[in-house]
Design a protein around this motif. Sequence first.
Motif, PDB file in Angstrom:
ATOM      1  N   HIS A 223      -7.138   0.308   4.836  1.00  0.00           N
ATOM      2  CA  HIS A 223      -7.996   0.871   3.786  1.00  0.00           C
ATOM      3  C   HIS A 223      -7.346   2.073   3.099  1.00  0.00           C
ATOM      4  CE1 HIS A 223     -11.614  -1.516   4.627  1.00  0.00           C
ATOM      5  NE2 HIS A 223     -11.227  -1.463   5.881  1.00  0.00           N
ATOM      6  N   PHE A 224      -6.239   2.535   3.627  1.00  0.00           N
ATOM      7  CA  PHE A 224      -5.587   3.727   3.093  1.00  0.00           C
ATOM      8  C   PHE A 224      -4.183   3.374   2.605  1.00  0.00           C
ATOM      9  CE2 PHE A 224      -8.623   4.913   6.312  1.00  0.00           C
ATOM     10  CZ  PHE A 224      -9.335   5.945   5.724  1.00  0.00           C
TER      11      PHE A 224
ATOM     12  N   ARG B  54       0.834  -1.218   0.000  1.00  0.00           N
ATOM     13  CA  ARG B  54       0.000   0.000   0.000  1.00  0.00           C
ATOM     14  C   ARG B  54       0.865   1.264   0.000  1.00  0.00           C
ATOM     15  NH1 ARG B  54      -3.218  -3.705  -0.674  1.00  0.00           N
ATOM     16  NH2 ARG B  54      -5.404  -3.655  -0.067  1.00  0.00           N
ATOM     17  N   HIS B  55       1.907   1.244  -0.822  1.00  0.00           N
ATOM     18  CA  HIS B  55       2.818   2.391  -0.913  1.00  0.00           C
ATOM     19  C   HIS B  55       2.619   3.086  -2.257  1.00  0.00           C
ATOM     20  CE1 HIS B  55       6.579   4.616  -0.015  1.00  0.00           C
ATOM     21  NE2 HIS B  55       6.640   4.688  -1.331  1.00  0.00           N
TER      22      HIS B  55
ATOM     23  N   ASP C 207      -7.666   9.542   0.688  1.00  0.00           N
ATOM     24  CA  ASP C 207      -7.468   8.683  -0.479  1.00  0.00           C
ATOM     25  C   ASP C 207      -7.428   7.229  -0.036  1.00  0.00           C
ATOM     26  OD1 ASP C 207      -7.395  10.799  -2.181  1.00  0.00           O
ATOM     27  OD2 ASP C 207      -5.205  10.969  -2.171  1.00  0.00           O
ATOM     28  N   ARG C 208      -8.496   6.516  -0.340  1.00  0.00           N
ATOM     29  CA  ARG C 208      -8.555   5.107   0.009  1.00  0.00           C
ATOM     30  C   ARG C 208      -7.999   4.271  -1.136  1.00  0.00           C
ATOM     31  NH1 ARG C 208     -12.135   7.995   2.569  1.00  0.00           N
ATOM     32  NH2 ARG C 208     -12.989   7.352   4.590  1.00  0.00           N
ATOM     33  N   ASP C 209      -7.638   3.038  -0.811  1.00  0.00           N
ATOM     34  CA  ASP C 209      -7.126   2.171  -1.865  1.00  0.00           C
ATOM     35  C   ASP C 209      -8.264   1.747  -2.796  1.00  0.00           C
ATOM     36  OD1 ASP C 209      -8.536   0.111  -0.648  1.00  0.00           O
ATOM     37  OD2 ASP C 209      -6.783  -0.860   0.196  1.00  0.00           O
TER      38      ASP C 209
END
Length: 730
Positions: free
Chosen positions: A666-667, A425-426, A676-678
């Motif tokens: 979720h982020f 999630r980067h 900004d969510r994934d």
Amino acid sequence: MAPGQRPLLHRILATLVAAYLPLVPQLATAKSCTMPLWACAKAGYWGGGLAAALLQRLGRDSGALLQEATDQGHANVWLSLSAAPAEVYEALGPTDELLGFSADSLLRMRVEDMGPQACSNVLLACSRLRYSRGDLLHHLTACLAAQPPAANHQAFANGLYALGELCEDCGHTPQPQDLRRLAAGVVGLLQAPQCSVSRGGYTAQAVSNMLLGCSKLGYSDPALLHPLAAAAGQAAGRMNEQALANSLYALGVLGCKDPAYAPAVQCLAAEVQQRLQQQPDVFIPQALSNILYALALLGCKDSAYAPAVQCLAAEVQKRLQRQPGAFKPQGLSNVLYALALLQPECGRQWSAVVELLAVECKQHSFAGFSAQGVSNSAWALEKLGYRSDQGLFAAAVVAAARPDMMRAFTAQGLSNLWLALARARHRPVAALLEGTIEASELLRTQATGQGCANMLWSLATLGAMYNRRLVDVLVKRLWELLPKRGELNGQDMANSLWALAAMGPDALFRYRRFVEQLLREVVGRWNELDPTAVGDGGVPFAPAALVQLWQVQEELAHADGCGELAGILAAAGGAAGSQQGSLLSAMQQVAIEDRGMVDGAMSDFQRQVVTGLGRLQRRQHLSEGVSSIASVSGEQVVEGMVGRVDVVVELAGGRRVALEVDGPWHFLANELHTRDRDGSTQLRDRQLERLFGVGNMVSVPYWEWGQLGRDEGAQEGYLLRLLGLAEDKR
């Protein structure tokens, strides 16, 4: 020669050189030059100016003296020059012209004039000098390959090794027929009783060198590799540590996973383990990393290899603790990649060594890493569960985004890097996206089906990172690969469809022709399978893929211009001759099971929010006799959704609100305090808003709730504002 005798030898040579040097200009035979030159090189003596004088004499008159030299005389010249230290070699003056004269003379020699030892020695010298004149190399290889079976086995071994070095360093590719004849000669000698490893023929070092040469040539013919691997297994106990590492590395790079190779691999691995237990420091860091890398490539994950793998991992950890910086960038990358591939059996025991490896990578900001090394390291670190340090992934992105690095990436390397970033999630800096877009031609022509699908999934998961031009390229490549069986499996197709759905209705509409073809391929694959085996190994429609297809189906039904596409999956029946239901029913069933797996469990964060809503409802009843909140239901199953809704709040007027409690996952991990969510969360939010109505889907970001602390009044005020029941005065 004993080390203490070398000074005496050099003093004797100095006396001889002083006497011989004045005679050099009048020397009349090639042998008079080549033999003293070879003697000095063999002794490591380069003083007195004799070597330069001899070379000058050999090159005089366009190399006239060299014309009479024998094959061994030429070999002595080549080997002498290849043995000279760099500073001495430079002091010898221009040698290219002399080597050219020698090469011309060698090319005029027939097979019967060229002995196997001379051929292999010149090839070895060429590999050390990186001399890549193709006609000479082909001629030497052909002459060596044409030697009779009784030829010197060491010459064959040296020749095969030298050709591997020339291929890797100079890009020289031998003629296939010559390589086949040379390989046949090696096999014949391996099988000859007098030349077998056990009977004093090929040395253990020679066997290892031949395997290494094959790996650098990419020569994987089992006719050679099977007996060569067997010989390596037999010779394992007599190999030095570097030869052990090289043998395993070569077998790994050549993909020798066939059961026929297992005995040899097991012998080599057992020997490595024994030496580590007896004398851990005996292996240099590069050897440790290469062995681990090889075992991973060979799929050595079962219990037979576990002790060796554990010994290697433990030794890597000790080296890193004792001597940070001991491993070069390629070694760090290889170890990380190997540990990731050798999961999950031993993964939990490797947290300490993974931490040390990650520190090494981050401290040096991936300096010195190749493009593949950066990609493999990031992929491996994420795979090994190392996601908490976003600074590490930021350093990998900075290193990868350099223009020179971007140009060095393969299509697979880019895909793996993006996959690692998405799983961690980067969200990378814009430069990486721009560089990837610039690599569009590479992706369009060389990306695999899995690579394209993974990149699409990664771009969608990272939310706003997807770019229309890049998605166009990936979709076009997938369109080309789709008709080719074996290029895309079920998970690849599900990932691609899910990615376009997560990108939003506009993406589904823009690529609707591709989506239609992909859906029809999914249906075709489903109809060919026995659906009773869904989820079993080897069947492409595992539960995760079916869940993704269900989410895609829900999106298609509501995307403009895509309504008819929703009927493709809905109309798919069961496989021929099976009582299994339709594809749609299978998707629905897995989605229901996915909801059931949660089993009503709540996180502590979710429980706090539900408790706050209940407390707010009771307080309003006590103070006003009526509450604006009619009911609060946690972990609510809602038809049409995969998974449960965290909280469903029914308000007094009958309005129902879906409330999601969004924790860190979720982020994007490096942009936590933004909204900004994934991509997965954005897809969930769109589906919830359709089910509950516009404005009836809200979420509680974990950091906003955390800022409220234990203040119950602040929590209740926040929930009132979130539900639209009070004016937001923040």
